[in-house]
Every structure is written in structure tokens, then in C-alpha cells.
Write an enzyme that holds these catalytic residues in place. Structure first.
Site, PDB file in Angstrom:
ATOM      1  N   HIS A   7       0.821  -1.222   0.000  1.00 45.27           N
ATOM      2  CA  HIS A   7       0.000   0.000   0.000  1.00 45.27           C
ATOM      3  C   HIS A   7       0.858   1.277   0.000  1.00 45.27           C
ATOM      4  O   HIS A   7       2.011   1.225  -0.406  1.00 45.27           O
ATOM      5  CB  HIS A   7      -1.016  -0.019   1.153  1.00 45.27           C
ATOM      6  CG  HIS A   7      -1.811  -1.296   1.166  1.00 45.27           C
ATOM      7  ND1 HIS A   7      -2.830  -1.536   0.301  1.00 45.27           N
ATOM      8  CD2 HIS A   7      -1.671  -2.424   1.925  1.00 45.27           C
ATOM      9  CE1 HIS A   7      -3.312  -2.756   0.528  1.00 45.27           C
ATOM     10  NE2 HIS A   7      -2.634  -3.320   1.498  1.00 45.27           N
ATOM     11  N   GLU A  45      -2.430   0.002   8.118  1.00 43.97           N
ATOM     12  CA  GLU A  45      -1.603  -1.097   7.618  1.00 43.97           C
ATOM     13  C   GLU A  45      -0.349  -0.572   6.914  1.00 43.97           C
ATOM     14  O   GLU A  45       0.738  -1.125   7.089  1.00 43.97           O
ATOM     15  CB  GLU A  45      -2.419  -1.967   6.647  1.00 43.97           C
ATOM     16  CG  GLU A  45      -1.626  -3.180   6.184  1.00 43.97           C
ATOM     17  CD  GLU A  45      -2.203  -3.844   4.937  1.00 43.97           C
ATOM     18  OE1 GLU A  45      -3.385  -3.617   4.623  1.00 43.97           O
ATOM     19  OE2 GLU A  45      -1.454  -4.584   4.279  1.00 43.97           O
ATOM     20  N   HIS A  98       2.469  -7.251   4.214  1.00 45.51           N
ATOM     21  CA  HIS A  98       1.103  -6.782   4.443  1.00 45.51           C
ATOM     22  C   HIS A  98       0.613  -7.239   5.810  1.00 45.51           C
ATOM     23  O   HIS A  98       1.263  -8.036   6.489  1.00 45.51           O
ATOM     24  CB  HIS A  98       0.150  -7.366   3.387  1.00 45.51           C
ATOM     25  CG  HIS A  98       0.259  -6.722   2.044  1.00 45.51           C
ATOM     26  ND1 HIS A  98      -0.672  -5.829   1.560  1.00 45.51           N
ATOM     27  CD2 HIS A  98       1.203  -6.845   1.086  1.00 45.51           C
ATOM     28  CE1 HIS A  98      -0.305  -5.427   0.350  1.00 45.51           C
ATOM     29  NE2 HIS A  98       0.829  -6.032   0.031  1.00 45.51           N
ATOM     30  N   GLU A 173       1.081 -11.890   4.789  1.00 45.30           N
ATOM     31  CA  GLU A 173       0.087 -11.191   5.607  1.00 45.30           C
ATOM     32  C   GLU A 173       0.483 -11.515   7.045  1.00 45.30           C
ATOM     33  O   GLU A 173       0.220 -12.613   7.541  1.00 45.30           O
ATOM     34  CB  GLU A 173      -1.331 -11.694   5.293  1.00 45.30           C
ATOM     35  CG  GLU A 173      -1.800 -11.423   3.861  1.00 45.30           C
ATOM     36  CD  GLU A 173      -2.327 -10.001   3.653  1.00 45.30           C
ATOM     37  OE1 GLU A 173      -2.300  -9.182   4.604  1.00 45.30           O
ATOM     38  OE2 GLU A 173      -2.767  -9.697   2.517  1.00 45.30           O
TER      39      GLU A 173
HETATM   40 ZN   LIG Z   1      -2.416  -5.168   2.469  1.00 43.42          ZN
END
Ligand SMILES: [Zn+2]
Length: 207
Positions: A7, A45, A98, A173
């Protein structure tokens, strides 16, 4: 060594850039990016991804590795997802960092995402090996998310960053931001270091 902190830091100020369509890597298009998730106390995040990436970058450099990053700061926007896998075509591997945002607060644990199919058979094989070593290294200090099987590895055809990667690549993640325990770890410096250490271990094991 290529690291992609997922991101962007500048989500709020650049809505149209983030929404603009780019090639998805399977013929269709995808939005340039998504805003990512946040903890219930609004820790974004993108900030977590950035902090862990900076820590991992330093540890890799200390170990003598050459490191390339997909973005140089945590302020603006970009690159888009179609370039998140291609910014380092001569790297040995790419790790995209992430954290997940499942809505149920009880959901806990990390999972690893790998492209199926990969951009070539060789890349797919090496990416699968990377997913295995990342899962194993993360399993030491952290909980595997059982929703993705006992190894917590998810094989997906739809993620542009991985689809476009010409080098072995995975998304990690690191955990669930809506889970209070994991959010606390993610927001702390010591927790971020723990995530970076586990990712470093996974990279070392892959070699
Ligand atoms: Zn993400």
C-alpha cells in the site's frame, strides 16, 4: 533482495490515483492500489508494512545483502500494483509485506500468499519454496491462520503484484489487524522487530 511495503502512506490525499485502473497481469485491469486495512485504534496497515520493511531492510543490509524497495517513503502514492512485482527484475526474490483486515476480531494469525500459476514454471517452483520457508519461519513466533490450511499458505491467481513478478515472490500477511492481541504486537517497535526477524529467517532458509 526486493522488499515491497504494501500500500501507500498517502492514501487519504490521493483517492483518484489509487483508484485508477492498471493491468492486472491476467489480461484484465485492477485499481492502482487499495488503501489497506487498520487496527481498531486506526493504526494504518501502510505504516505497519513500512516499519517492518525498514527494519528488515536494515537487517538484510547488516547481513551483506543488496536491498531494493518498491517505495522510498511512506508519504505519497505508488507504485501501482502492476509495478509492485517488477521494480526489481534482477533481485533473487521479492517479499511483499502486508497485514490482513478480517472483520471478526477473533480471527488470528499470519498467512502467506503465492501466485498460482506463476509467471513461469521455474518462478512458480521457487515461489512455492519461498512460501514454505516463510510459513515455517513465521510459525516459530507467530500463529498460522488455520483458515488457509495447516501451512497457512494461500495460492491465488488474482494478485497483480505477484502475477507480474519475474522473480520468486510472496506476500506475507503478517497477522490480523482487527485482532486485539496481534494489533498490539503490530503497533509496538518490539513487535515490528519480531516480524522483521521472522521474515529475515524465512529468506535465509530459502537460500
Ligand atoms: Zn495489504
Amino acid at each position: 533482495m526486493a522488499i515491497d511495503p504494501g500500500h501507500n502512506g498517502g492514501n487519504a490525499s490521493h483517492p483518484s490515483e489509487i483508484a485508477s485502473p492498471v493491468p492486472g497481469g491476467r489480461g484484465g485491469t485492477k485499481a492502482c492500489n487499495t488503501t489497506g486495512t487498520a487496527t481498531s485504534t486506526d493504526y494504518p496497515e501502510a505504516d505497519f508494512n513500512w516499519a517492518v520493511a525498514q527494519q528488515l531492510k536494515q537487517e538484510l543490509k547488516d547481513a551483506g545483502a543488496k536491498v531494493v524497495m518498491s517505495r522510498d517513503d511512506n508519504d505519497g502514492v505508488g507504485p501501482c500494483v502492476d509495478e509492485r512485482g517488477t521494480f526489481a527484475d534482477d533481485a533473487d526474490l521479492m517479499v511483499s509485506i502486508h497485514a490482513n483486515g478480517t472483520e471478526t476480531a477473533s480471527t488470528k494469525g499470519f498467512h502467506v500468499i503465492v501466485a498460482k500459476p506463476g509467471s513461469s514454471d521455474a518462478v512458480e517452483d521457487d515461489s512455492n519454496r519461498l512460501a514454505d520457508s516463510m510459513s515455517e519461519a513465521m510459525s516459530g513466533p507467530f500463529t498460522p491462520n488455520s483458515a488457509y490450511g495447516k501451512d497457512a499458505i494461500s495460492r491465488r491467481p488474482d494478485l497483480a503484484g505477484l502475477n507480474n513478478a519475474s522473480v520468486p515472490a510472496v506476500i506475507v500477511e503478517c497477522g490480523e489487524m482487527r485482532n486485539a492481541d496481534e494489533a498490539k504486537t503490530m503497533e509496538s517497535k518490539s513487535g515490528q522487530k519480531k516480524y522483521a526477524n521472522a521474515l529475515l529467517q524465512g529468506i535465509v532458509d530459502w537460500y
